[in-house]
Write an enzyme that holds these catalytic residues in place. Sequence first.
Site, short mmCIF file in Angstrom:
data_model
loop_
_atom_site.label_atom_id
_atom_site.label_comp_id
_atom_site.label_asym_id
_atom_site.label_seq_id
_atom_site.Cartn_x
_atom_site.Cartn_y
_atom_site.Cartn_z
N SER A 143 0.81 -1.22 0.00
CA SER A 143 0.00 0.00 0.00
C SER A 143 0.85 1.27 0.00
O SER A 143 0.48 2.27 -0.60
CB SER A 143 -0.95 0.01 1.20
OG SER A 143 -0.21 0.04 2.40
N ASP A 195 1.90 0.20 8.27
CA ASP A 195 3.30 -0.21 8.19
C ASP A 195 3.80 -0.10 6.75
O ASP A 195 3.04 0.19 5.84
CB ASP A 195 3.49 -1.63 8.75
CG ASP A 195 2.79 -2.68 7.90
OD1 ASP A 195 2.06 -2.31 6.96
OD2 ASP A 195 2.95 -3.88 8.19
N ASP A 252 5.95 -2.13 3.70
CA ASP A 252 6.55 -3.37 3.22
C ASP A 252 7.77 -2.99 2.41
O ASP A 252 7.67 -2.18 1.47
CB ASP A 252 5.56 -4.12 2.32
CG ASP A 252 4.35 -4.59 3.10
OD1 ASP A 252 4.54 -5.31 4.08
OD2 ASP A 252 3.22 -4.20 2.73
N ASP A 293 8.36 -4.14 7.59
CA ASP A 293 8.69 -5.55 7.33
C ASP A 293 9.70 -5.56 6.19
O ASP A 293 9.41 -5.03 5.11
CB ASP A 293 7.45 -6.33 6.87
CG ASP A 293 6.49 -6.60 8.03
OD1 ASP A 293 6.80 -6.19 9.16
OD2 ASP A 293 5.42 -7.21 7.78
N LYS A 348 -11.20 0.38 -0.69
CA LYS A 348 -10.65 -0.31 0.49
C LYS A 348 -11.41 0.10 1.75
O LYS A 348 -11.72 -0.75 2.59
CB LYS A 348 -9.15 -0.01 0.63
CG LYS A 348 -8.31 -0.80 -0.37
CD LYS A 348 -6.86 -0.38 -0.35
CE LYS A 348 -6.16 -0.73 0.91
NZ LYS A 348 -4.69 -0.78 0.77
N TYR A 353 -12.96 -7.34 4.04
CA TYR A 353 -11.54 -7.08 3.76
C TYR A 353 -10.71 -8.03 4.60
O TYR A 353 -10.44 -7.76 5.76
CB TYR A 353 -11.22 -5.62 4.11
CG TYR A 353 -9.85 -5.15 3.64
CD1 TYR A 353 -8.68 -5.66 4.20
CD2 TYR A 353 -9.73 -4.18 2.65
CE1 TYR A 353 -7.44 -5.23 3.79
CE2 TYR A 353 -8.48 -3.73 2.23
CZ TYR A 353 -7.35 -4.26 2.80
OH TYR A 353 -6.11 -3.83 2.39
#
Length: 574
Positions: A98, A109, A111, A163, A224, A233
Amino acid sequence: VLYPLVQTAQQTPKHYGITSPISLALPKEADLVLARKLTETLRPFGVFEEELELQRRILVLGKLNTLVKVWIREVSEVKNIPASVIDNVGGKIFTFGSYRLGVHTKGADIDALCVVPRHVERSDFFSSFYEKLKEQEEVKDLRAVEEAFVPVIKLSFDGIEIDILFARLALQTIPENLDLRDDGLLKNLDIRCIRSLNGCRVTDEILHLVPNIENFRLTLRAIKMWAKRHNIYSNILGFLGGVSWAMLVARTCQLYPNAVASTLVHKFFLVFSKWEWPNPVLLKQPEDCNLNLPVWDPRVTPSDRYHLMPIITPAYPQQNSTYNVSASTRAIMVEEFKRGLAITDEILQNKADWSKLFEAPNFFQKYKHYIVLLASAQAEKQHLEWVGLVESKIRILVGNLEKNEFITLAHVNPQSFPGPKEGTDKEEFSTMWVIGIVFKKMEGSENLNVDLTFDIQTFTDTVYRQAISSKMFEQDMKITAMHVKRKQLQQLLPKMAIQRSKRKLSSDGLRAMNDGSLDLSVDSDNSMSVPSPTGLSAAKVARKTPNADLSDVPMLPANPIPVVKNSIKLRLSR
């Protein structure tokens, strides 16, 4: 006669996707006004990040990127790489998900993918790079998950959750302008590196395959938010996750390349409420790179023929991002698409505002019957692991219930809640999921006896077996299932959950759910401890609830072990 045809062929604009567009219409003033109103409606939900927060993310990623370059130089020196190579060795952090798509919400967060040259090993990443991160004062909550399907280092850098995956390419140096979409990069790679690269390659392809990135982003933010509000979702529970929603929106953008977000949201519902599943959604024609990696292809792979709602990733090796979808979850989503179409029809005719699209339906009033699933353990750490395992298997239970001859639909709410307290002295952590059930209409018989014991039992056996085989099982980990009617449900749920679902439209208590982990189970309610409706006794619950017989609320066994029988037998009267 041929002349005009040649001329039109030359004038045909570039088209995106595997078919020509449905409409090339340009936006009218009214569409632009509606697009602005859509932005204003979304704002209170916290879907847009403030400029300062955005700058902070960019700064953090810059620091991380520098750290990676320094680390790769150090590793190269240790491995006696020639100085001339070390000077240009490169290596860098790429983002995906995202954040890379530009649709992350406040507090979400990031990625990230660490790309290194061929002389840097995965073991270096999980040893010397991990140690380097440990030394940084901004880094907190550092943990490595080396044995995962896609190995990852998780951390919080200056308050931002990140992450980091790892990919070692078969290159001597990593150029700054490296394009990860290049299929040639996959040659001679370890399968875990290919999996790690996949997120970036898919995200980059999506951005390359949409006609207008800004229109795509606003549309995706709206879809979303709508999906989260409507409890559909969650990839893990058989609905769609972030990347699948992104691909559906991207396909809509390809079909209406000049439309703005207000039109695209409406067309999204139009296209997918009428889509003839299981025809796949493709953003581009799949290409074969002759690297012999398994790709989604129902002509070759028999199991692919059973996928009910295929949405195919656009980067090689192409995968279906929705293999978890079941008959129930697809039916629920299609129904929501139809409802979304009806509401956006009203909005486009100025008969309703955008807020109507984001009203959260009351899940706890929607069905007459519910199955409540409880996962509990004595210690918090064990409980978190246990909840993760149980949640990853809930779709097996939904599948079992769907196959039951008396059940038409099973709808699991992606939001979980803290379980009711057992009234015992022992401290216990428990999490509760709620599944709405629709029973088939009965013909002829006055009463129907339905026994769900076997459906529940095969599910709990599967979970216990997996926990034992992965050496995670502890004696006090238990799963309990019970059937409750709508009225009884109110007694089991935290007050906040019921109030929040009653409030029509509110961004209070909305958590910025992150897309990366697809874990929608943790909510601000989780800190609350909820007292049991009336202590332990199922009989008391029955007395408080008119017309309830005891089979409706099976007693929670005092100390279940893996062979616990979750006996659920119920009588349905016409």
